[in-house]
Structure formats: C-alpha cells, structure tokens
Design an enzyme around this catalytic site. Structure first.
Site, short mmCIF file in Angstrom:
data_model
loop_
_atom_site.label_atom_id
_atom_site.label_comp_id
_atom_site.label_asym_id
_atom_site.label_seq_id
_atom_site.Cartn_x
_atom_site.Cartn_y
_atom_site.Cartn_z
N ASP A 64 5.17 30.16 108.19
CA ASP A 64 5.71 31.43 108.68
C ASP A 64 5.41 32.45 107.57
O ASP A 64 6.15 32.59 106.60
CB ASP A 64 7.21 31.31 108.94
CG ASP A 64 7.83 32.60 109.47
OD1 ASP A 64 7.22 33.68 109.27
OD2 ASP A 64 8.91 32.53 110.06
N GLU A 157 16.79 30.89 101.19
CA GLU A 157 16.34 31.21 102.55
C GLU A 157 17.25 30.41 103.46
O GLU A 157 17.00 29.25 103.75
CB GLU A 157 14.86 30.86 102.71
CG GLU A 157 14.25 31.53 103.91
CD GLU A 157 14.61 30.85 105.21
OE1 GLU A 157 15.73 31.11 105.72
OE2 GLU A 157 13.81 30.05 105.70
N GLU A 166 23.72 27.32 112.20
CA GLU A 166 23.66 26.32 111.13
C GLU A 166 24.54 26.68 109.93
O GLU A 166 24.76 25.86 109.05
CB GLU A 166 22.24 26.07 110.61
CG GLU A 166 21.42 25.23 111.53
CD GLU A 166 20.19 24.72 110.84
OE1 GLU A 166 20.30 23.86 109.98
OE2 GLU A 166 19.11 25.24 111.16
N HIS A 306 9.13 32.27 112.87
CA HIS A 306 9.60 31.03 113.51
C HIS A 306 11.01 31.18 114.07
O HIS A 306 11.46 30.34 114.84
CB HIS A 306 9.50 29.85 112.54
CG HIS A 306 10.59 29.81 111.51
ND1 HIS A 306 10.57 30.60 110.37
CD2 HIS A 306 11.74 29.11 111.47
CE1 HIS A 306 11.65 30.34 109.67
NE2 HIS A 306 12.38 29.47 110.31
N1 SAH Z 1 13.82 27.19 100.29
C1 SAH Z 1 12.95 26.44 101.16
C2 SAH Z 1 13.71 25.71 102.27
C3 SAH Z 1 14.56 26.61 103.17
S1 SAH Z 1 15.33 25.72 104.51
C4 SAH Z 1 11.89 27.37 101.73
O1 SAH Z 1 12.10 28.59 101.66
O2 SAH Z 1 10.88 26.92 102.27
C5 SAH Z 1 16.93 25.42 103.86
C6 SAH Z 1 17.04 24.16 103.03
O3 SAH Z 1 18.38 24.11 102.55
C7 SAH Z 1 16.81 22.85 103.78
O4 SAH Z 1 15.83 22.11 103.11
C8 SAH Z 1 18.15 22.15 103.76
O5 SAH Z 1 18.06 20.74 103.63
C9 SAH Z 1 18.82 22.77 102.52
N2 SAH Z 1 20.29 22.82 102.56
C10 SAH Z 1 21.06 23.20 103.60
N3 SAH Z 1 22.38 23.16 103.26
C11 SAH Z 1 22.43 22.73 101.97
C12 SAH Z 1 23.50 22.48 101.06
N4 SAH Z 1 24.75 22.65 101.43
N5 SAH Z 1 23.19 22.06 99.81
C13 SAH Z 1 21.88 21.88 99.44
N6 SAH Z 1 20.84 22.10 100.26
C14 SAH Z 1 21.10 22.53 101.51
#
Ligand code: SAH
Length: 366
Positions: A64, A157, A166, A306
């Site tokens: 994306d 993000e 979520e 996305h």
């Molecule tokens: N920063 C990355 C992934 C973003 S998606 C990027 O920009 O490509 C969000 C990520 O947060 C996911 O991999 C998910 O597993 C993680 N995540 C969600 N809740 C979380 C929490 N409470 N503690 C740690 N990681 C978390």
C-alpha cells in the site's frame, strides 16, 4: 494496519490467503526434508487467531504505497523529528517503520510486535545491519517492559478499517501515557473520520437484495443481518451524491481513550438529483509536526489504499433533489463484549420534495 478478520469483505486478497491456510492439511508438511522451512512451527490455527503472524498481511500493507510511502516521506523529509531521538514503534510488524527511523538517524528504536512476525523482524533488522540501533521486543505493548523509562517519539500504524476497527488506538494511547516524555511526539498525531452519501443500486442489489430470492427461496433473514455489517470496498468518485462532512477529528497526542467513542451530528447536502443507497465513511491521518503538514486520505476521491472505504447500506432508497439535506447523527462505540468490534448507530432523516424518511439503523464492524 489491516485485518483478515473482517469477513464481509469479499474482495480482500488476504482473506483468501487466510482461507488457504485454514484448509491446509498440516500432514502435507510432515516428513519431507525440504519442507522444514515451509512449515516451521506456526500452524493454521495460529494464523486464524493471529493473522499478523503471516507475511501476506504485511505484504499487503507494505505494498500500500500511499500508506508506506507517506510514513517514509514523513521520516526522511523531517529527520529533525527523529535524529538522535529514542523512538518506540508500536506494532512494528516487519519493522519497516523502525528501519526508516534508524536510517533517519534515531539514537535507538524499540520495535514492539506481539505476533510471531517479531522473530522475522529481528532477522530483517539483523540482515540490514541495524541490530545495534533497533531492538525488537516480542510481546504486547500492554505487557512488555521497555529497557528505558521514556521515549521521545512514538510511531505507529494503528489505523483499522473505518479507522477504529480492531481498536489498536488504545494500545498507542497506552504507550503514550506510559512512556512518552513530556513534549514528545506521536506520529501520526491527527486522525479524522468523514461521511458522504452514494448512489449504489447495483452493488446493494448484489449484496443485500440478493437474499430475497436465492434460486427461488426466501433467505431474507440473512438480508437483515447483511445490512447491519458495513462493507469494506472501494467507491467510485462518480457515485458520490452529496458533499462530505467531517464527523470527528482526534488529536492522538492529547486524546483520552474514551474519546474514540462519540456521537457526531452531520448534515449532507445533495449536489445533484439522485437516489442514495448508502452512506460511506473514510478517514485521513496527518503528521502535523512535519516541516510541511503531511498525511494521506482514504477517501473515494484519493488514490485507493488497502483500507478502501466503509459502506453502510440504508434500508430505504432516498430520492434526493439537488440542494436537499440528509441530517442525522452517528454514534460510534467499542462493542462491550469484543472491544475490537465497533458498534455504529446511525440516525438519518430526509424531508425532501419526493422523499420523507426518518430512521435509525444499527451496524457492527466485526
Ligand atoms: N508497523 C508495521 C505493521 C502495522 S500493522 C507496518 O507499518 O507495516 C499493526 C501491527 O501491530 C501488527 O503487526 C500487529 O500484530 C501489531 N500489534 C497490534 N496490537 C499490538 C499490541 N497490543 N502490542 C504489540 N503489537 C501489536
């Protein structure tokens, strides 16, 4: 952020990926030497409960370009925000945002990721030669311990479909309140939710009215459910009938967790004579701390992301004349049983020349 959990999104590639993995027979991977790397220790059940462990979902986010390039530009074009700073990457995934920060001269980056992807992020950090700058911590933000008392920058993000699906925003706010130094910054620091209205007879027929007559049988009990589930899909700019109104803007650096639940009034003005089948929600985020304000929109008039848009079908078709207004309010709240789900209550009325309607509809993003 994205999710495979939103199963009403028929066109979602990652959803297909998930199904393939659910169907996979693990015994297929038993025995053969050259399959050891393929299977490793993650099973289809792990993917079902933790879709972020699979690379497919990260591939979708990384590809994306609107999303990932915006974060890259923010970091590379505003190095003064990052250079020599201690950064916390909340939900690091593959570690991409941490790598951007390391390259921009961060003193140290703590990359926290709760899924199995954390192990892969460690490998990625190492193979790119950033092990001394980036520390990957595997665990939930709410449960891990950071080796430092405070950080200067929090980057994340966290945005879901409909912005709030979520509920990862709470995780960012938790991290902010626990570790962000006084005067520290949160990237991004603004997020706003918008509403507009569209003509969508064709797709509403396909997704909602369909259930009235399925091979000659009445399945309209499913139609009643279908209409309560907002649909994540792209909307064509020329379907838009009214203007667009901002429902809510949130300052991530200051807001409280409860501020993500709210009621907002709206008034949408028709820009042409048409029929309205749905309201459409979308969001934008911005990084106001940049030298020049930066950010991106997920709106139907912007390049597709996305996140697509979120379509809320109306029970009635609104016949609207140019200049007439739909007035109403939208209430958004975390679902009490499952805080990752979002409950939406929509009140709307039109007192037009050809159409007089006032209704309340309930939706749930699940
Ligand atoms: N920063 C990355 C992934 C973003 S998606 C990027 O920009 O490509 C969000 C990520 O947060 C996911 O991999 C998910 O597993 C993680 N995540 C969600 N809740 C979380 C929490 N409470 N503690 C740690 N990681 C978390």
């Amino acid at each position: 952020m994205t999710s495979t959990e939103n199963n009403n999104n028929g066109s979602d590639e990652t959803q297909k990926t998930k199904l393939i993995f659910e169907d996979a027979d693990e015994s297929m991977y038993d025995g053969g030497d050259n399959n050891a790397d393929v299977a490793d220790d993650i099973t289809s059940a792990d993917y079902y409960f933790d879709s972020y462990s699979h690379f497919g979902i990260h591939e979708e986010m990384l590809k994306d370009v609107v999303r990932t390039k915006c974060y890259q530009d923010v970091i590379y074009k505003n190095k003064f925000l990052i250079k020599d700073k201690i950064v916390l990457d909340v939900g690091a995934g593959t570690g991409i945002l941490s790598l951007f920060c390391a390259k921009a001269g961060a003193a140290h980056v703590y990359a926290v990721e709760c899924s199995q992807m954390a192990d892969t992020a460690k490998e990625i950090v190492k193979s790119n030669g950033f092990s001394d700058v980036i520390t990957v911590l595997k665990g939930k933000i709410e449960e891990i311990e950071l080796p430092v008392p405070k950080v200067d920058v929090i980057i994340s993000e966290w945005m879901g479909y409909f912005l709030l699906y979520e509920n990862m925003l709470d995780t960012v706010l938790y991290a902010r309140d626990k570790w962000l130094v006084d005067g520290g910054i949160v990237l991004p620091d603004k997020a706003s939710l918008y509403l507009t209205a569209i003509e969508d007879a064709h797709y509403k027929d396909d997704k909602v009215e369909f259930w009235d007559d399925v091979y000659g049988f009445d399945m309209s009990c499913i139609k009643r459910k279908a209409i309560t589930e907002p649909l994540v899909d792209t909307v064509d700019g020329n379907q838009i009938v009214t203007d667009s109104k901002m429902l809510k803007t949130m300052d991530i650096s200051k807001m409280a967790s409860g501020d993500a639940s709210f009621t907002a009034p709206f008034k949408l003005v028709a820009q042409r004579n048409d029929h309205i089948h749905a309201l459409v929600a979308y969001f934008d985020v911005s990084f106001t701390m940049c030298h020049k304000k930066m950010g991106f929109s997920t709106g139907p008039k912007s390049r597709a992301t996305h996140w697509k848009q979120t379509v809320l079908y109306l029970e009635d078709v609104l016949t609207i004349c140019e200049g007439e207004t739909i007035t109403g309010s939208m209430t958004i709240a975390q679902n009490k049983k499952n805080p990752r789900d979002v409950d939406i209550k929509l009140n709307y009325s039109l007192n037009g020349q050809h159409c007089k309607i006032s209704r309340t509809q309930l939706y749930r993003m699940r």
